[in-house]
Design an enzyme around this catalytic site. Structure first.
Site, short mmCIF file in Angstrom:
data_model
loop_
_atom_site.label_atom_id
_atom_site.label_comp_id
_atom_site.label_asym_id
_atom_site.label_seq_id
_atom_site.Cartn_x
_atom_site.Cartn_y
_atom_site.Cartn_z
N ASP A 143 -9.32 -2.86 -5.69
CA ASP A 143 -9.24 -3.89 -4.64
C ASP A 143 -10.08 -3.53 -3.42
OD1 ASP A 143 -7.82 -1.89 -3.35
OD2 ASP A 143 -5.91 -2.98 -3.25
N HIS B 181 -7.81 -5.12 -0.23
CA HIS B 181 -6.57 -4.35 -0.13
C HIS B 181 -5.71 -4.75 1.05
CE1 HIS B 181 -3.91 -0.96 -0.81
NE2 HIS B 181 -4.06 -0.60 0.46
N SER C 204 0.82 -1.20 0.00
CA SER C 204 0.00 0.00 0.00
C SER C 204 0.86 1.26 0.00
CB SER C 204 -0.96 -0.05 1.20
OG SER C 204 -1.88 1.00 1.16
N MET C 205 0.67 2.14 0.97
CA MET C 205 1.46 3.37 1.08
C MET C 205 2.94 3.08 1.24
SD MET C 205 0.97 6.28 4.02
CE MET C 205 2.16 7.61 4.27
#
Length: 630
Positions: free
Chosen positions: A535, A586, A286-287
């Protein structure tokens, strides 16, 4: 009713009607195993017939449902000072007494089921299977978590901080209790100084360190734990694996200014290479993928780590990019703009009432803005990637409303505080910066950039501008020809793509100019939210554009690093609260069985057995984006 509440408490979609489940999934052929894959598989996406809301852990914790869930883990019957006067004197046990018996039973079964799953031998099955096939730990591995994964604990010794010393104010039930019993103190701790973007005076929150920082978000809600279990089965331990946790609230430049984060990450990687005589595997989620992309520029730059342009080539074997939001996320726009997103827009009336009384939209927007790291996920690429008012690369045939019209306003139903026209992504970004306070605008403009570099010369010039280092459309991959990049991400789960907005209700005391039009549910619009592909959190264009198209362009990948893409269709088990071994959500994808297999294969030096697998129409969408070769 009970099933609906159960889904909200856990924060994941559990489809309970066959028609709903079928409509939300992608029609696809069987996904290949790592040992027997096809290069490309074309599938056709079905438009969802029903759209169920998904409440994420972040907003779950601010609602009454989150408070009720906390009781299942509480060890005392302390009175909770709830924000609703009529519930003020209720203890958790007495609150359970007024809830429907079926609901309470479902919640207890749900929590016990999660605990049993965590403690079962099946949790290690992927690693044990790989070990039986002869795989073992080869490269040292470094894991960079995503935005909610890292716990934040207080190290302040001022009077307001003393009750929380070394307690987590993010990522624990302490956070829950602080939210309920001392909300204003919690807000003062969690928000950064609006001028400096660093610690407020007298406050000191730091990222928890070690594997405990990221394995569970809160008790019973795993994040990286399954990956850690399977790595351990292959022979990994703290001597050859490392979690590079960070304070995700900080703008990326301030991660180094305050915490020396990138210097410490560089030092650990160099030490691992020296001790094990092997280049490292970097795994991000992710980030964390944006943070790592920034690090690649920082470590080579004379303005950063001064490692030289060949540092990545000498130290990094592979980058495993899991669900990386490389071009941001549309939902970040509405979080910053009005403290809302699909998760809050589609709550039922009781949950909305509790959340608004407890943590209003305006408060949520203020908190998000006072975390400059969150703004790193504002969408990048502008209209070239996200579309114009009447066109977007990911529009579907016969679609009446273009995704490119990001923020929409119904004619004749808007007040003086709302615009008189619809907004593209560029319009929305300009509006946010024009209408927010100077401190927020200065933080964003001083930390990030959201455009597209059209020439190699422009890309190279941007290597000297740290504001560009988060944007893969304005900067390049490292000059590392032997670097192998694996993009693993989920597809087939409806993801918010556009919105309808309106003026706030008359008589409300708010400084917000607009709010999601939750009264609008019609056709493709569900409570003011329009869904697209992704997602469930990050849009498909952000997950897949760079991996499938952008990094195939010479200016963005001049060294020719090899890119392998595996899309993972969302195929959740109907009654599993986290989706089971084939989820592509996600966050829950971190527990997906074949994702864990792929990670172990790369770590064991067998990444060459992984082949491309495309299950969406991303190649078609990417080709339509208005980003061109020189």
């Amino acid at each position: 009713m009970a099933t609906t509440v159960r889904r909200r408490l856990v924060g994941k979609d559990i489809e309970c009607e066959t028609a709903s489940e079928t409509a939300s999934e992608t029609a696809t052929s069987r996904e290949p195993s790592p040992d027997n894959q096809h290069d490309t598989v074309k599938v056709t996406h079905k438009r969802p017939k029903t759209r169920k809301r998904k409440t994420t852990a972040i907003f779950l914790l601010g609602s009454l449902f989150g408070i009720i869930a906390a009781g299942f883990f509480a060890k005392s019957n302390d009175l909770i000072d709830l924000p609703l006067p009529e519930l003020k004197e209720l203890s958790m046990d007495s609150l359970f007494e007024v809830l429907p018996a079926g609901f309470v039973k479902e919640m207890r079964d749900l929590v016990n089921g999660e605990r049993d799953l965590i403690e079962s031998d099946d949790a290690f099955s992927v690693g044990l299977k790989m070990r039986a096939e002869g795989l073992s730990a080869d490269h040292p591995i470094v894991m960079i978590p995503g935005v909610i994964s890292t716990g934040l604990e207080s190290w302040g010794t001022s009077e307001p901080s003393l009750p929380y010393f070394r307690k987590r104010l993010w990522g624990s039930w302490t956070m829950m209790r602080a939210l309920v019993m001392d909300k204003e103190a919690w807000k003062r701790h969690i928000m950064l100084d609006k001028t400096t973007g660093l610690d407020p005076p007298g406050i000191k929150l730091r990222a928890a360190q070690g594997f405990d920082a990221t394995d569970f978000f809160i008790t019973g809600y795993w994040i990286w734990n399954k990956i850690l279990e399977n790595l351990a089965s292959l022979g990994y331990d703290p001597t050859n694996s490392y979690t590079a946790a960070y304070d995700w609230r900080l703008a990326y430049a301030n991660l180094e200014v305050r915490d020396h984060y990138f210097s410490r990450l560089k030092s650990y990687i160099e030490q691992a290479v020296f001790l094990h005589e092997k280049k490292v595997i970097l795994t991000s989620h992710s980030m964390g993928s944006q943070v790592l992309f920034y690090f690649f520029h920082w470590v080579a730059s004379e303005k950063g780590g001064k490692g030289g342009q060949d540092w990545v080539e000498r130290h990094v074997d592979s980058w495993i990019n899991i669900s990386g939001c490389m071009l941001g996320a549309v939902k970040d726009v509405t979080a910053i703009l009005s403290g809302e997103m699909r998760d809050t827009a589609q709550m039922n009336a009781f949950a909305v009432y509790g959340l608004e009384k407890f943590l209003s939209k305006e408060e949520r927007a203020e908190i998000f803005r006072a975390m400059p790291g969150i703004s790193s996920m504002l969408p990048m690429g502008g209209n070239a990637v996200w579309g114009e008012l009447d066109w977007a690369p990911d529009d579907q045939p016969g679609q009446g409303h273009s995704y490119g019209s990001l923020l929409n306003f119904r004619a004749g139903q808007n007040g003086s505080t709302t615009p008189d026209r619809n907004f593209t992504i560029e319009d929305a970004m300009d509006y946010i910066l024009d209408t927010t306070d100077d401190w927020y605008r200065d933080q964003v403009k001083g930390s990030y950039s959201h455009g597209v570099a059209k020439t190699s010369a422009e890309v190279e010039a941007n290597e000297n501008d740290p504001r560009k280092w988060t944007n893969p459309l304005e900067t390049r991959l490292p000059l590392a020809p032997s670097l192998k990049i694996y993009c693993f991400y989920g597809v087939g789960k409806p993801t918010e793509r556009a919105y309808f907005y309106r003026a706030p209700d008359p008589g409300t005391t708010t400084h917000l100019n607009m709010t999601i039009d939750t009264t609008l549910t019609q056709g493709h619009v569900d409570h003011g939210v329009i869904l697209g592909e992704g997602d469930g959190t990050v849009n498909l264009m952000s997950l897949g554009y760079m991996c499938n198209k952008g990094w195939k362009m010479k200016r963005y990948n001049p060294a020719g690093s090899k890119i392998t893409v595996v899309e993972m269709p969302h195929e959740p088990e109907r009654f599993n609260p986290r989706g089971g071994p084939n989820t592509a959500d996600h966050v829950d994808i971190l527990g997906r069985q074949n994702l864990n297999e792929y990670i172990l294969r790369v770590a064991a030096g067998r990444g060459d057995t992984i082949k491309d697998f495309i299950a969406s129409n991303i190649l078609e969408y990417a080709a339509k984006a208005k980003v061109y070769d020189e």
